[in-house]
Design a protein around this motif. Sequence first.
Motif, PDB file in Angstrom:
ATOM      1  N   THR A 235       0.843  -1.195   0.000  1.00  0.00           N
ATOM      2  CA  THR A 235       0.000   0.000   0.000  1.00  0.00           C
ATOM      3  C   THR A 235       0.878   1.245   0.000  1.00  0.00           C
ATOM      4  OG1 THR A 235      -1.786  -1.088   1.221  1.00  0.00           O
ATOM      5  CG2 THR A 235      -1.739   1.305   1.284  1.00  0.00           C
ATOM      6  N   LEU A 236       0.527   2.203  -0.823  1.00  0.00           N
ATOM      7  CA  LEU A 236       1.175   3.513  -0.814  1.00  0.00           C
ATOM      8  C   LEU A 236       0.087   4.553  -0.985  1.00  0.00           C
ATOM      9  CD1 LEU A 236       3.557   5.498  -0.900  1.00  0.00           C
ATOM     10  CD2 LEU A 236       3.693   5.094  -3.372  1.00  0.00           C
ATOM     11  N   GLU A 237      -0.024   5.451  -0.031  1.00  0.00           N
ATOM     12  CA  GLU A 237      -1.012   6.522  -0.103  1.00  0.00           C
ATOM     13  C   GLU A 237      -0.350   7.828   0.307  1.00  0.00           C
ATOM     14  OE1 GLU A 237      -5.198   4.241   0.801  1.00  0.00           O
ATOM     15  OE2 GLU A 237      -4.061   4.995   2.513  1.00  0.00           O
ATOM     16  N   SER A 238      -0.723   8.889  -0.386  1.00  0.00           N
ATOM     17  CA  SER A 238      -0.196  10.211  -0.043  1.00  0.00           C
ATOM     18  C   SER A 238      -1.254  11.253  -0.376  1.00  0.00           C
ATOM     19  CB  SER A 238       1.091  10.499  -0.811  1.00  0.00           C
ATOM     20  OG  SER A 238       0.856  10.486  -2.213  1.00  0.00           O
ATOM     21  N   TYR A 239      -1.299  12.286   0.454  1.00  0.00           N
ATOM     22  CA  TYR A 239      -2.257  13.349   0.182  1.00  0.00           C
ATOM     23  C   TYR A 239      -1.818  14.643   0.856  1.00  0.00           C
ATOM     24  CZ  TYR A 239      -4.157  12.151   4.843  1.00  0.00           C
ATOM     25  OH  TYR A 239      -4.311  11.881   6.185  1.00  0.00           O
ATOM     26  N   LEU A 240      -2.338  15.736   0.353  1.00  0.00           N
ATOM     27  CA  LEU A 240      -2.162  17.064   0.943  1.00  0.00           C
ATOM     28  C   LEU A 240      -3.446  17.459   1.643  1.00  0.00           C
ATOM     29  CD1 LEU A 240      -0.348  18.965  -1.958  1.00  0.00           C
ATOM     30  CD2 LEU A 240       0.692  18.138   0.168  1.00  0.00           C
ATOM     31  N   ALA A 241      -3.308  18.114   2.789  1.00  0.00           N
ATOM     32  CA  ALA A 241      -4.476  18.544   3.559  1.00  0.00           C
ATOM     33  C   ALA A 241      -4.270  19.984   4.002  1.00  0.00           C
ATOM     34  CB  ALA A 241      -4.695  17.638   4.761  1.00  0.00           C
ATOM     35  N   TYR A 242      -5.246  20.810   3.734  1.00  0.00           N
ATOM     36  CA  TYR A 242      -5.187  22.225   4.126  1.00  0.00           C
ATOM     37  C   TYR A 242      -6.387  22.539   5.008  1.00  0.00           C
ATOM     38  CZ  TYR A 242      -4.912  27.314   3.825  1.00  0.00           C
ATOM     39  OH  TYR A 242      -4.835  28.647   4.131  1.00  0.00           O
ATOM     40  N   GLU A 243      -6.128  23.132   6.177  1.00  0.00           N
ATOM     41  CA  GLU A 243      -7.198  23.465   7.119  1.00  0.00           C
ATOM     42  C   GLU A 243      -7.026  24.906   7.580  1.00  0.00           C
ATOM     43  OE1 GLU A 243      -9.177  21.765  11.286  1.00  0.00           O
ATOM     44  OE2 GLU A 243      -7.379  20.851  10.426  1.00  0.00           O
ATOM     45  N   LYS A 244      -8.142  25.630   7.652  1.00  0.00           N
ATOM     46  CA  LYS A 244      -8.058  27.058   7.966  1.00  0.00           C
ATOM     47  C   LYS A 244      -9.243  27.483   8.832  1.00  0.00           C
ATOM     48  CE  LYS A 244      -6.258  31.223   7.377  1.00  0.00           C
ATOM     49  NZ  LYS A 244      -4.911  31.574   7.896  1.00  0.00           N
ATOM     50  N   GLU A 245      -8.947  28.209   9.908  1.00  0.00           N
ATOM     51  CA  GLU A 245      -9.972  28.831  10.737  1.00  0.00           C
ATOM     52  C   GLU A 245     -10.221  30.244  10.213  1.00  0.00           C
ATOM     53  OE1 GLU A 245     -11.565  27.442  13.309  1.00  0.00           O
ATOM     54  OE2 GLU A 245     -10.449  25.548  13.240  1.00  0.00           O
ATOM     55  N   LEU A 246     -11.496  30.638  10.121  1.00  0.00           N
ATOM     56  CA  LEU A 246     -11.855  31.941   9.559  1.00  0.00           C
ATOM     57  C   LEU A 246     -12.874  32.635  10.444  1.00  0.00           C
ATOM     58  CD1 LEU A 246     -12.315  30.856   5.825  1.00  0.00           C
ATOM     59  CD2 LEU A 246     -10.319  31.999   6.790  1.00  0.00           C
ATOM     60  N   ASP A 247     -13.015  33.923  10.223  1.00  0.00           N
ATOM     61  CA  ASP A 247     -14.080  34.708  10.842  1.00  0.00           C
ATOM     62  C   ASP A 247     -15.048  35.113   9.747  1.00  0.00           C
ATOM     63  OD1 ASP A 247     -12.934  34.625  13.392  1.00  0.00           O
ATOM     64  OD2 ASP A 247     -11.617  36.315  12.907  1.00  0.00           O
ATOM     65  N   GLY A 248     -16.338  34.903  10.003  1.00  0.00           N
ATOM     66  CA  GLY A 248     -17.319  35.256   9.002  1.00  0.00           C
ATOM     67  C   GLY A 248     -18.288  34.124   8.746  1.00  0.00           C
ATOM     68  N   ILE A 249     -18.824  34.107   7.541  1.00  0.00           N
ATOM     69  CA  ILE A 249     -19.805  33.081   7.190  1.00  0.00           C
ATOM     70  C   ILE A 249     -19.200  31.694   7.342  1.00  0.00           C
ATOM     71  CG2 ILE A 249     -21.214  32.147   5.321  1.00  0.00           C
ATOM     72  CD1 ILE A 249     -21.517  34.959   4.256  1.00  0.00           C
ATOM     73  N   VAL A 250     -17.979  31.510   6.820  1.00  0.00           N
ATOM     74  CA  VAL A 250     -17.286  30.228   6.936  1.00  0.00           C
ATOM     75  C   VAL A 250     -16.432  30.266   8.195  1.00  0.00           C
ATOM     76  CG1 VAL A 250     -15.639  28.655   5.878  1.00  0.00           C
ATOM     77  CG2 VAL A 250     -17.279  29.893   4.446  1.00  0.00           C
ATOM     78  N   SER A 251     -16.774  29.404   9.145  1.00  0.00           N
ATOM     79  CA  SER A 251     -16.019  29.344  10.394  1.00  0.00           C
ATOM     80  C   SER A 251     -14.679  28.652  10.186  1.00  0.00           C
ATOM     81  CB  SER A 251     -16.818  28.598  11.455  1.00  0.00           C
ATOM     82  OG  SER A 251     -18.078  29.200  11.650  1.00  0.00           O
ATOM     83  N   ASN A 252     -14.697  27.533   9.479  1.00  0.00           N
ATOM     84  CA  ASN A 252     -13.469  26.842   9.146  1.00  0.00           C
ATOM     85  C   ASN A 252     -13.733  25.907   7.975  1.00  0.00           C
ATOM     86  OD1 ASN A 252     -14.055  23.999  10.232  1.00  0.00           O
ATOM     87  ND2 ASN A 252     -14.445  25.277  12.039  1.00  0.00           N
ATOM     88  N   PHE A 253     -12.670  25.503   7.329  1.00  0.00           N
ATOM     89  CA  PHE A 253     -12.803  24.528   6.248  1.00  0.00           C
ATOM     90  C   PHE A 253     -11.501  23.751   6.130  1.00  0.00           C
ATOM     91  CE2 PHE A 253     -10.668  27.958   4.097  1.00  0.00           C
ATOM     92  CZ  PHE A 253      -9.853  27.345   3.156  1.00  0.00           C
ATOM     93  N   ASP A 254     -11.593  22.578   5.520  1.00  0.00           N
ATOM     94  CA  ASP A 254     -10.388  21.812   5.209  1.00  0.00           C
ATOM     95  C   ASP A 254     -10.574  21.154   3.856  1.00  0.00           C
ATOM     96  OD1 ASP A 254     -11.164  18.805   5.567  1.00  0.00           O
ATOM     97  OD2 ASP A 254     -11.915  19.756   7.392  1.00  0.00           O
ATOM     98  N   VAL A 255      -9.456  20.934   3.172  1.00  0.00           N
ATOM     99  CA  VAL A 255      -9.444  20.332   1.841  1.00  0.00           C
ATOM    100  C   VAL A 255      -8.368  19.260   1.809  1.00  0.00           C
ATOM    101  CG1 VAL A 255      -9.166  20.750  -0.624  1.00  0.00           C
ATOM    102  CG2 VAL A 255     -10.191  22.503   0.811  1.00  0.00           C
TER     103      VAL A 255
END
Length: 1024
Positions: free
Chosen positions: A525-545
């Motif tokens: 098995t070989l798996e790799s990924y990028l993950a981006y997470e951000k806390e915000l002020d406003g309509i979007v409180s936080n998100f991750d990709v």
Amino acid sequence: MRIKRMYLLWCMFLVPFVQYAQITVQGMVTDTATQDPLPGVSIIIKGTSQGTATDFDGNYLIEANMGDTLVFSYIGFQPKEVVVSGGTLNVTLDEDTTLLDEVVVIGYGTTTVEDATGSVSSVTTEDFNKGAIVSTDQLLTGKTAGVRITNNGGQPDSAPNIRIRGGSSLTANNNPLIVIDGIPVDNTNPAGVSNPLTLINPNDVESFSILKDASATAIYGSRASNGVIIITTKKGLTGGFKFNFSSNTTVSKVGKKIDMMDGDAFARFIQEYHPTETDLLGVDDPSTDAEDDLSTEAIEGRILYDTDWQDAIYRTAISFDHNFSARGSIFKSVPIRMSLGYTDSQGLVKTSDYERVTSSVKLTPRFLDDHLKVDINAKGIMSKKNAIDEGGALGGAVNMDPTKPIYDNSAGNLFGGYYQNLTYDEEFDVMQLDGQWNPVAILMQRYRPERVKKILANMELDYKMHFLPELRAVANVGIEASKSKIKEVYSDNSIATYNINEDERMGVFNPGVNYRENQDIINRTLESYLAYEKELDGIVSNFDVQAGYSYQNFKNDGNKEEYTYDDATGLRKLQIDEQNPTNRYYTELNLQSFFGRTNINFYDKYLLTLSFRADASSLFTKDNRWGYFPAAALAWKIYEEDFMENIDFVNNLKLRLGWGRTGQQDITGSVGYYPSVPLFEAGGATSQYLSGYALYSAINFNPDLTWEKAETFNVGLDFGFFPNNVLSGSIDAYYRTTDDLLAYVPTAPGQSLGSSFAKNVGSTESKGFEVNFNVRALNQDKITLEFYGNTSYSRAEVTDLQDVSKITAIESGLPTGTGNYLAYHAVGYQPYSAWVYKQLYDDQGNPIHGAFADFNGDGVVDNDDRYYKTLRPNWTFGFGFNFNYGKFDLSSSFRGQIGGQVYNAKRLTSGWVDNALPDNTASLSNVLDFYTGAADFNFVDIQNEVPWSDYFLEDATFLRCENIVLGYRLDDAVPNVSMRFYGALNNPFIITKYDGQDPENFNAIDNNFYPRPRSFTIGVNVDF
């Protein structure tokens, strides 16, 4: 003396200064239940604003005065106040079950109960089943709605059938994907392994996460069509080592035997119904002269033996399980956990033994100021079992004449002291076997050790970018490798090796090795990924990709050696396949994928999850290789709305909506690994045009074969009411359709290279709902009482099979004739339904032999008069309680099902009057005890339509008590040592109307069933 007095004076002088002197306090904060370090714990000096927080490994450092009070608080845990009394202060925190921040493992990451958008259930160490646990699946049985776990019997390594929401396929694989510490494991069991989850030590398991709906599982794509079970194992901690030792002993007995006739009843039966065969009974004078008294009473009085053949093959089984683990850190800051386990489990059937040694190492170091997290896991397993001939032993114990002995120590005995009936062969002038074999000899004269060594290892690197901390790069590489060795050996004078030498016209034995197999499996098995997470002020409180790539390769390489009797030498010789002299087999499967997911939180109230996965499988041709699986889910935290602010009794109320598509490609069990590719195979020695030159024949294939696709809609509601979440749980409802079903179906003559081949054939739809709930009835300092329960309803229907009306369920073979099957997947009915005749009964309610309903009224009873009856249950449930009073704890769990049918195959094979008569043998066969109602005298034979009578179908409803456990904790006997002693009853009783041995049978055919043990366990668990 002066020195001592001076020392005491100095101490008295310094006490008030030391009491209030400022010192450096350091220590570690851990979870009381798991001993895991807790990062980010807030530590405040009470009454001040001075404070600090624990690092990732749970360590902290703070300047405080002796006598100050430190307040430790952490989301999801109860706060604790501790008085400073020295420079080292280690603290444990208890989980606060009223909060919603419990971490749940999902695909390629984690979330919390509060933020989960899909249908996800978590089962942790506090919830596990207890008692005699051999395999990891036993921890989970009955613990969550929608998950049905049924094993094939009571063998120590009995294979489980795990179904989440009933499965989505017909003849393709219906097992869920199992992920262990980030490694999706193979669905193929190594040779010699019935249950792959016995190869994981249950004591190493920390938690299960069960992903049920497509919005939760689609991130795993092609292997997640039937749900996902994520297993997380325990890890180490920073600081000094903590040790655990556990040991238990289990005594098991057979719960219920089949109701067969004893010697006296059998003699009476033969005299009443087959008086001409009384000379075959084991009596002191088998003569049938007219002068002999052949009355029933006289026959019974002359019985020499009254053998209970079931008792003869069963035993009181004694099993042991010992485990040792150490958790701490090496090199000062590298957390590590190591474990070693040994299991020695006896089966209820003699010689059915299972032995296992497990080991594991888990390291979780952190580097570069905690920017680089490294998880290293390695699990090694060695197992050995003696695989018995279940059909010969279990079937023979039911069939064998009870008036015959087990042993025969007479001078002329040929079979090592075991009784065996022989007949005289006039053609060869020799005694030969009569076809009925002594089941005890079958067990004791055959040895089949199956040895397996396996390793499961991986390393995961999680790097948080220094220049952009919100961005992480994750890489996971793993290997799953096993080596199996099987050898089957017959002892001297074994009944199974007795043959007639045609040249010398004599009976001879040919003991020794009969079969060997060597197998190597390597999965990468070989798996790799990028993950981006951000806390915000406003309509979007936080998100991750997230976005990544996955590669898996499964390779199975082995060879078999089969031995046959050699007339010339009277010995066993290796059977050589001239075209494949090594009898080698080799298969390989490759899966590659791209995947992505995003989670968006709006106003801390609305949660959106979107995911997509593209999978490619080597099972399909290039044009059909890729499958695409999107999913979406939306959750609404209703309890966070302003209009809920004054509703105090609501702690949690969250609505979830989900949709997704998943795929299925695993049909290898039916059609092999190359169903889309035109291949040729060499014929054997009988398929040669010229001697030594093989003829090759084309293998059936289907180049148009493509992905099976399932689409699921899910709606769910999570709730928690009243203070301390006295009532909490979840409700889910779902609707699923599966299209392009993969199946192995018959073809019309001349339309393909064989009589059947793999094809995408049609569709199914299923619907159901699930309820999980917890009730905290008592929650006081010294006494707690908690009830839990779950129930689920699932119903599927075959809606289309294109050119055919039904597909044979090949796992439903009946134990009579050849090619006789009970169940089919038929359009308009639930999958795996029995196709049977309606039995007719007389005025007294007795079945009329061979009489069936003529449903269409054409005056002929044929296949047009058969109807379908659902075999598998639609309703399943489980419930239990946990009670603690002081140092005592008491718990119990129950599970069961409502509805469904089980085919009582023992009525078919042993429940008819003429079954006792010799059939190509010189021996009588035992029958079910007609006198106690175990069978009906009206059934004389099982010819024609009789095997498909619904008379053999019985209600499979049952309630089983899984376990009752009583424990006592002793913490004060030895300093720094905590001990818990316990006793457990496993499978103490079952409530059912079923007349056979056990109604819980996945294939719904109760035949030669290895009984589930009724066991008592005593054990101790020591932490130090």
